[in-house]
Design a protein around this motif. Structure first.
Motif, PDB file in Angstrom:
ATOM      1  N   GLN A  59      -2.100  -2.713   1.116  1.00  0.00           N
ATOM      2  CA  GLN A  59      -2.207  -2.030   2.406  1.00  0.00           C
ATOM      3  C   GLN A  59      -2.754  -0.631   2.166  1.00  0.00           C
ATOM      4  O   GLN A  59      -2.664  -0.110   1.044  1.00  0.00           O
ATOM      5  N   LEU A  60      -3.329  -0.033   3.173  1.00  0.00           N
ATOM      6  CA  LEU A  60      -3.901   1.305   3.066  1.00  0.00           C
ATOM      7  C   LEU A  60      -3.136   2.262   3.970  1.00  0.00           C
ATOM      8  O   LEU A  60      -2.727   1.898   5.075  1.00  0.00           O
ATOM      9  N   ASP A  61      -2.939   3.492   3.487  1.00  0.00           N
ATOM     10  CA  ASP A  61      -2.386   4.536   4.349  1.00  0.00           C
ATOM     11  C   ASP A  61      -2.935   5.883   3.897  1.00  0.00           C
ATOM     12  O   ASP A  61      -3.643   5.981   2.896  1.00  0.00           O
ATOM     13  N   GLY A  62      -2.612   6.908   4.606  1.00  0.00           N
ATOM     14  CA  GLY A  62      -3.178   8.221   4.310  1.00  0.00           C
ATOM     15  C   GLY A  62      -2.324   9.077   3.414  1.00  0.00           C
ATOM     16  O   GLY A  62      -2.522  10.299   3.354  1.00  0.00           O
ATOM     17  N   ALA A  63      -1.389   8.484   2.699  1.00  0.00           N
ATOM     18  CA  ALA A  63      -0.502   9.256   1.825  1.00  0.00           C
ATOM     19  C   ALA A  63      -1.292   9.849   0.660  1.00  0.00           C
ATOM     20  O   ALA A  63      -2.436   9.484   0.397  1.00  0.00           O
ATOM     21  N   ARG A  64      -0.635  10.725  -0.074  1.00  0.00           N
ATOM     22  CA  ARG A  64      -1.291  11.386  -1.204  1.00  0.00           C
ATOM     23  C   ARG A  64      -1.245  10.561  -2.473  1.00  0.00           C
ATOM     24  O   ARG A  64      -2.002  10.812  -3.402  1.00  0.00           O
ATOM     25  N   SER A  65      -0.341   9.615  -2.545  1.00  0.00           N
ATOM     26  CA  SER A  65      -0.229   8.790  -3.745  1.00  0.00           C
ATOM     27  C   SER A  65       0.152   7.358  -3.345  1.00  0.00           C
ATOM     28  O   SER A  65       0.581   7.114  -2.215  1.00  0.00           O
ATOM     29  N   ALA A  66      -0.024   6.456  -4.290  1.00  0.00           N
ATOM     30  CA  ALA A  66       0.305   5.054  -4.028  1.00  0.00           C
ATOM     31  C   ALA A  66       1.812   4.902  -3.835  1.00  0.00           C
ATOM     32  O   ALA A  66       2.614   5.611  -4.429  1.00  0.00           O
ATOM     33  N   ARG A  67       2.178   3.954  -2.997  1.00  0.00           N
ATOM     34  CA  ARG A  67       3.595   3.701  -2.711  1.00  0.00           C
ATOM     35  C   ARG A  67       3.854   2.200  -2.752  1.00  0.00           C
ATOM     36  O   ARG A  67       3.132   1.429  -2.116  1.00  0.00           O
ATOM     37  N   TYR A  68       4.889   1.801  -3.502  1.00  0.00           N
ATOM     38  CA  TYR A  68       5.232   0.387  -3.613  1.00  0.00           C
ATOM     39  C   TYR A  68       6.453   0.102  -2.765  1.00  0.00           C
ATOM     40  O   TYR A  68       7.493   0.738  -2.922  1.00  0.00           O
ATOM     41  N   GLU A  69       6.326  -0.851  -1.873  1.00  0.00           N
ATOM     42  CA  GLU A  69       7.438  -1.235  -0.991  1.00  0.00           C
ATOM     43  C   GLU A  69       8.169  -2.404  -1.634  1.00  0.00           C
ATOM     44  O   GLU A  69       7.756  -3.551  -1.533  1.00  0.00           O
ATOM     45  N   GLY A  70       9.245  -2.097  -2.332  1.00  0.00           N
ATOM     46  CA  GLY A  70       9.985  -3.077  -3.105  1.00  0.00           C
ATOM     47  C   GLY A  70      10.366  -2.452  -4.432  1.00  0.00           C
ATOM     48  O   GLY A  70      10.266  -1.235  -4.611  1.00  0.00           O
ATOM     49  N   ASP A  71      10.804  -3.275  -5.371  1.00  0.00           N
ATOM     50  CA  ASP A  71      11.164  -2.788  -6.697  1.00  0.00           C
ATOM     51  C   ASP A  71      10.031  -3.147  -7.655  1.00  0.00           C
ATOM     52  O   ASP A  71       9.874  -4.314  -8.014  1.00  0.00           O
ATOM     53  N   PRO A  72       9.241  -2.179  -8.105  1.00  0.00           N
ATOM     54  CA  PRO A  72       8.108  -2.508  -8.980  1.00  0.00           C
ATOM     55  C   PRO A  72       8.526  -3.090 -10.321  1.00  0.00           C
ATOM     56  O   PRO A  72       7.731  -3.747 -10.989  1.00  0.00           O
ATOM     57  N   ALA A  73       9.776  -2.875 -10.725  1.00  0.00           N
ATOM     58  CA  ALA A  73      10.258  -3.448 -11.986  1.00  0.00           C
ATOM     59  C   ALA A  73      10.682  -4.906 -11.818  1.00  0.00           C
ATOM     60  O   ALA A  73      10.792  -5.637 -12.799  1.00  0.00           O
ATOM     61  N   ALA A  74      10.928  -5.329 -10.570  1.00  0.00           N
ATOM     62  CA  ALA A  74      11.324  -6.713 -10.288  1.00  0.00           C
ATOM     63  C   ALA A  74      10.678  -7.131  -8.969  1.00  0.00           C
ATOM     64  O   ALA A  74      11.353  -7.268  -7.951  1.00  0.00           O
ATOM     65  N   PRO A  75       9.368  -7.299  -8.964  1.00  0.00           N
ATOM     66  CA  PRO A  75       8.660  -7.564  -7.712  1.00  0.00           C
ATOM     67  C   PRO A  75       9.010  -8.925  -7.121  1.00  0.00           C
ATOM     68  O   PRO A  75       9.386  -9.854  -7.845  1.00  0.00           O
ATOM     69  N   ALA A  76       8.855  -9.013  -5.808  1.00  0.00           N
ATOM     70  CA  ALA A  76       9.063 -10.269  -5.094  1.00  0.00           C
ATOM     71  C   ALA A  76       7.801 -10.579  -4.305  1.00  0.00           C
ATOM     72  O   ALA A  76       7.080  -9.668  -3.858  1.00  0.00           O
ATOM     73  N   THR A  77       7.530 -11.856  -4.138  1.00  0.00           N
ATOM     74  CA  THR A  77       6.353 -12.258  -3.371  1.00  0.00           C
ATOM     75  C   THR A  77       6.412 -11.643  -1.976  1.00  0.00           C
ATOM     76  O   THR A  77       7.439 -11.697  -1.302  1.00  0.00           O
ATOM     77  N   GLY A  78       5.294 -11.036  -1.588  1.00  0.00           N
ATOM     78  CA  GLY A  78       5.233 -10.397  -0.276  1.00  0.00           C
ATOM     79  C   GLY A  78       5.477  -8.903  -0.314  1.00  0.00           C
ATOM     80  O   GLY A  78       5.280  -8.219   0.699  1.00  0.00           O
TER      81      GLY A  78
END
Length: 283
Positions: free
Chosen positions: A133-152
């Protein structure tokens, strides 16, 4: 196996160096824009149909068969007659067809790649599909736990809605490489502790022909594209390279060490042998 000084060991001795690609028989081979100097196109009738190939004479002792994205390339010494060359092709016909099918599958996957780099596109990360997804933030943001990702799970990139596919791919790649450095560091240290070994250093690589390497100077490199795969596959590559710290070869003793560090390595090894880095459909 290629050798260098300091001595470097490929993750796999043969499979990763083949520039073989996928093959759907419905897809015609892509003709090369320009033939190499002295090369000629030829056609050979086989039991299952016609086979096109490119023949080039070379200073070598044997007849070499290579699968490229453009099809079958034959390199033959000056003494080899056309009959001898075609006998060699017939002898390897089953292998050639298999590799051409592999080539076509890879090209199909690459054709699908263009649709990935957009808002809503999905990419593999640690074995699951995450959404861009794209947004206007200053840095990348992961919605979830990047150490234990889930589908979606969603990865928000700091880009406007008007960003083109090149910028989206570049930002996603930068995030994946940063995560690879964090993830691999922990896996490597745990494996080193288990093996009772130490290294002079490690780093990420972008090699097209290998998933990992270990030098006689005790430096390890891991292909950052491994971050696409499930953790078990990454752990195998790490164990493979750490095992080289004890056995700088692929002897039975080496494989025993790999098994000690990664008991279920066979499945991961077979999976990665079917998926060398230069056929990865993403990035």
């Amino acid at each position: 196996m290629r050798t260098a000084d300091p001595r470097q060991l490929d993750l796999f001795s043969a499979g990763l160096r083949a520039s073989d690609g996928p093959a759907d028989p419905r897809l015609p081979p892509i003709p090369p824009a320009d033939l190499p100097p002295g090369a000629r196109r030829r056609t050979l009738a086989l039991d299952d149909g016609m086979l096109d190939y490119v023949l080039r004479r070379a200073r070598r002792k044997t007849i070499g068969l290579h699968i490229r994205d453009t099809g079958l390339m034959i390199q033959a010494p000056a003494w080899a007659t056309r009959a001898q060359i075609e006998d060699a092709i017939r002898h390897k016909a089953a292998w050639i067809r298999e590799k051409l099918r592999d080539r076509d599958r890879r090209l199909e996957l690459l054709a699908l790649q263009a649709g990935q780099w957009r808002a809503g596109g999905r990419i593999p990360y640690l074995g699951v599909a995450i959404e861009l997804q794209l947004d206007g933030a200053r840095s990348a943001r992961y919605e979830g736990d990047p150490a234990a990702p889930a589908t979606g799970d969603r990865l928000f990139l700091p880009l406007p809605d008007t960003a083109d596919t090149g910028r989206i791919q570049e930002r996603a790649q930068a995030w994946l490489q940063a995560r690879a450095r964090i993830d691999f560091e922990g896996r490597l240290q745990r494996c080193l502790d288990q093996a009772g070994q130490s290294i002079a250093g490690w780093g990420l690589s972008s090699a097209q022909g290998r998933w990992g390497s270990c030098t006689s100077q005790r430096r390890i490199r891991l292909n950052w594209r491994l971050i696409h795969f499930a953790p078990a596959l990454i752990d195998y590559v790490v164990a493979h390279e750490v095992a080289h710290l004890k056995e700088m070869n692929h002897s039975p003793a080496f494989w025993r060490e790999v098994e000690r560090l990664c008991p279920d390595f066979w499945t991961a090894r077979d999976t990665l042998r079917r998926q060398p880095p230069d056929t990865l459909p993403l990035i």
